[in-house]
Scaffold this active site. Structure first.
Site: not given
Ligand code: BG6
Length: 492
Positions: A181-182, A244
């Site tokens: 989960d980045h 997230h």
């Molecule tokens: C991803 C989603 O997990 O997270 C995308 O699939 C989204 O739709 C993205 O744009 C947002 O990540 P960040 O790091 O740019 O806020």
């Protein structure tokens, strides 16, 4: 830095994520000395490529991400990359991979350590995991590790997630599975634990006696871009809330872990998620709202984006109220919202404290504006920092109060040094540290909560589109919070 030893095998190794994030992140780990001579990478996908072409693509990926791709260091790094075309559904292909893996293991003295990274369509996860075991790609010596890294989507509801997990569990134990989960790799999300458990001032007030409500906003400025075929089948609830937002909320809501270890932290997150109230039909309908963006000027509405059906009912916006039924949080709601094509790109958490029970400054002779609530804001992105809003006396003869802010912003220099989420997470996988990954119980409680919302939404045709691009979502998102006599801290 401690040098780590492993063979990486990337399934979906020629995909966008691999080139944009994964290989540049590995290079940073190499540059910092976390990887040196004892590592190798096998990229696989259905494409026909040879090592040479694959390495040229790696070089380009480094250059595209701003690295010095023609340096000696970069070419040494790239020399550890190998390519093997592979059809994941063809069991016979795995023996070819195994041979290459064993060969590289000897050549680079990798001690049997293996990291299998699945960055591809999840319908293949189960087969791959099964064949990795049955075709002998996993090391079977005591000292060596086998780790499986997977990217979302992790199912599309509880049942499919469970099926997927059962399939993976036949080959890998829970401690060997790293679910990315980045958001958990982001500096300021990791900082929630430091802020809470490193400060008496914060943690002693971190409950329903002093906190009125907590707001989590993940706002995106862009629309669906080129990802419509994925996104239209997912929607904001599955794409952002189930993973997230649930992860962020569980870090905000959990009790103090016994120790700062993955096992203890996960145990507390799971406990928090278990006490999250799963809504019945009526409550799901009142406590969650959805939206889909309309058009403005030459910006097409969602239904006219490429690859989106003209009658799509997919939500591009969600707002909701979450309630925890436990001693710490009972009566203190968590409001969440996320969406595409909103006013700006940012992520923040606003913790709104209760006002003093008695406002002694509001005496009739010298009417003072009512005291503002203290608000602690965690700025996650694009700027990292904290802000604390307090009341103080204005600098004049009258006794008046006004809200002032104590701000801490991480300076630009420092931010540049902050490792990218994927670099951190790959490093954690190498170390075998599961702290910043989602465990199966977390994933399953999150799905059970989200499934209830989805169930109610699926019964009713939404009135879409219902919000203007570059706004903060539909009017219903305002009503949701105003009904409780509150408002969003971040407003336009
Ligand atoms: C991803 C989603 O997990 O997270 C995308 O699939 C989204 O739709 C993205 O744009 C947002 O990540 P960040 O790091 O740019 O806020």
């Amino acid at each position: 830095a401690t040098e780590r030893t492993a063979l990486f095998m990337f399934f979906g190794g020629t995909g966008d994520l691999a080139y944009r994030k994964l290989y540049p992140s590995l290079f940073n780990l190499y540059h910092k000395g976390n990887l040196r001579s004892h590592f190798a990478v096998i990229g696989t996908s259905r494409q026909t490529l040879d090592d040479e072409k694959f390495r040229a693509a790696i070089k380009k990926s480094l250059a595209d991400s701003g690295e010095r791709a023609d340096s000696k260091e970069a070419s040494d790094f790239i020399s550890h990359f190998y390519y093997q075309a592979h059809d994941v559904t063809d069991t016979a292909h795995y023996s070819v991979l195994k041979e290459l893996a064993d060969k590289l293991d000897k050549k680079y003295k990798l001690q049997g350590n293996r990291i299998f990274y699945l960055s591809m369509a999840p319908q293949f996860f189960g087969t791959i995991a099964q064949d990795l075991r049955s075709q002998g790609l996993m090391s079977d010596t005591e000292e060596a590790f086998n780790r499986l890294v997977i990217e979302k989507p992790f199912g599309r509801d509880f049942d499919s997630a469970k099926q997927l997990n059962d399939a993976l569990s036949k080959s890998f134990d829970e401690e060997q599975i790293f679910r990315i989960d980045h958001y958990l790799g982001k500096e300021m999300i990791q900082n929630i634990e430091a802020l809470r458990f490193g400060n008496t001032l914060v943690e002693s007030l971190w409950n329903n006696r002093y906190i009125d409500n907590i707001q989590v906003t993940l706002s995106e400025k862009l629309g669906v871009e080129e990802r419509a075929s994925y996104y239209d089948n997912s929607g904001a609830l599955r794409d952002m809330v189930q993973n997230h937002i649930m992860q962020i909320v569980s870090l905000l809501a959990m009790e103090q872990p016994v120790a700062f270890t993955d096992t203890d932290i996960r145990a507390e997150k799971v406990k928090a998620l278990r006490s999250l109230r799963v809504y019945n039909v009526a409550d799901a309908a009142t406590n969650f709202v959805r939206g889909q963006y309309g058009s403005i000027n030459d910006q097409a509405d969602y239904r006219h984006e490429d690859n989106v059906p003209h009658d799509s009912t997919t939500e591009t916006f969600v707002a909701g109220k979450l309630l925890f039924d436990n001693y710490r949080w009972s009566g203190t709601p968590f409001y969440i919202r996320t969406g595409k094509m909103l006013a700006d790109k940012f992520t923040r958490v606003d913790v709104v404290f209760k006002k003093p029970l008695v406002d002694i400054f509001a005496f009739p002779q010298a009417p003072n504006a009512p005291l503002a609530a203290n608000v602690l804001t965690i700025f996650v992105e694009p700027h990292a920092g904290f802000s604390l809003q307090l009341n103080a006396k204005t600098n004049d003869a009258l006794f008046q109060t006004e809200p002032i802010k104590l701000d801490y912003l991480v300076d630009a220099e420092k931010s540049k040094e902050t490792p990218e989420p994927y670099e951190r997470l790959l490093h954690d996988v190498l170390k075998g540290d599961g702290t910043n990954f989602s465990s199966w119980p977390e994933v399953s409680y999150a799905w059970k909560f989200v499934d209830q919302i989805r169930r109610v939404w699926d019964l009713q045709e939404p009135q879409f589109p219902n919000y203007t691009p570059h706004s903060m979502g539909p009017a219903a998102a305002e009503e949701l919070i105003q009904r409780d006599h509150r408002e969003w801290v971040y407003r336009l």
